[in-house]
Design an enzyme around this catalytic site. Structure first.
Site, short mmCIF file in Angstrom:
data_model
loop_
_atom_site.label_atom_id
_atom_site.label_comp_id
_atom_site.label_asym_id
_atom_site.label_seq_id
_atom_site.Cartn_x
_atom_site.Cartn_y
_atom_site.Cartn_z
N SER A 146 0.85 -1.19 0.00
CA SER A 146 0.00 0.00 0.00
C SER A 146 0.89 1.24 0.00
O SER A 146 2.06 1.18 0.41
CB SER A 146 -0.89 0.01 1.25
OG SER A 146 -1.54 1.25 1.42
N TYR A 159 -2.21 -0.29 10.67
CA TYR A 159 -2.25 -0.73 9.27
C TYR A 159 -0.97 -0.30 8.54
O TYR A 159 -0.36 -1.09 7.82
CB TYR A 159 -3.48 -0.14 8.60
CG TYR A 159 -3.59 -0.44 7.12
CD1 TYR A 159 -4.02 -1.69 6.68
CD2 TYR A 159 -3.27 0.51 6.16
CE1 TYR A 159 -4.13 -1.98 5.33
CE2 TYR A 159 -3.36 0.24 4.81
CZ TYR A 159 -3.80 -1.01 4.40
OH TYR A 159 -3.89 -1.29 3.05
#
Length: 275
Positions: A146, A159
């Site tokens: 990501s 995250y």
């Protein structure tokens, strides 16, 4: 003229896609089925949605493994299913999730173990277990990380930590496996409007939507290009975010200032919603 001979089942490349029940995982399975003559192994928790993915992809012989990759037993279940093939040509470590709450929320750590296990431990375990088969096929590992693995995302602290970990793991694996014939690619998607991810509002913005969000299909195409040996080792989509490493190097103060502003906006928004 006779029809061209179809590759036998034993010779067809085996592509493993985790998190294949929706979003990027489903798009990746579909893209592989359309672009290449492969045998798909699709893994996720929701068996009904795995069946839907195989149906849409037209992959009637896909092997569907319903398993929870946030657990060691789930990873071992998938590894056992894959080893039956005796080969792996592409491993797409895509399964992932965000925390159910912003990091400032009192219950932010309630699902920490699951987030860390699914986003980071599962790819590490699968890579370790399947590397011998990937070496045999001179295959490719695609880790779907990501942009949060390039720059810390305020509010999604845990995250971001897992995605930074996956980015670092990919870099180390790339160096370790290069001379052993295994290619390692780390795809860095920006916000992708998929189920469970709150990016729909951003994607609808007239100009910024295109510059700041990607699509599941675009990320899927990156995975297929990686399997074909083309494209970079760490593609960033959309390319807008590819400047982040440069900005961190030449103007770290600017990156810190932008992140502080984002954090402030998130905090103000949370306060308004709580009133």
């Amino acid at each position: 003229m006779p029809a061209p001979a179809r590759t036998s089942a034993r010779e067809r490349p085996v592509v493993v896609v985790t998190g294949a029940s929706s979003g990027i995982g489903r798009a990746t399975a579909i893209e592989f089925a359309r672009a290449m003559d492969v045998r798909l192994v699709l893994a996720a928790r929701r068996s009904d949605q795995l069946e839907r993915t195989a149906q849409v992809a037209g992959a009637n012989d896909a092997v569907l493994v319903d398993c929870d990759l946030a657990t060691v037993d789930g990873v071992e279940r998938l590894v056992t299913a894959v080893r039956d093939f005796g080969r792996v040509d592409v491993l797409v470590n895509n399964a992932g999730r965000a925390s159910a709450h912003d990091f400032d929320h009192p219950d932010a750590l309630a699902d920490l173990d699951e987030v860390m296990a699914l986003n980071l431990r599962a790819p590490i375990m699968l890579t370790h277990a399947l590397t011998p088969l990937l070496e045999r096929s001179r295959g490719t590992i695609v880790n779907v990380s990501s942009v949060a693995g390039l720059v810390g995302t305020p509010g999604a602290d845990a995250y971001s930590a897992t995605k930074w970990g996956l980015t670092g793991f990919s870099e180390a694996s790339r160096a370790r496996l290069r001379r052993r014939g295994v290619r390692v690619v780390c795809v860095q998607p920006g916000p992708v409007p998929t189920p469970g991810w709150p990016h729909e509002r951003l994607s609808r913005l007239p100009v910024l939507g295109r510059a700041l969000t990607s699509s599941s299909r675009e990320i899927a195409r990156c995975c297929v290009r990686a399997a074909r040996g083309s494209g970079g080792a760490a593609p960033v989509r959309p390319r807008t975010y590819a400047t982040i490493p440069l900005m961190r190097a030449v103007a770290p103060w600017l990156v810190r200032a932008v992140l502080a502003r984002v954090a402030s906006r998130r905090r103000n928004q949370a306060e308004r919603e709580s009133r």
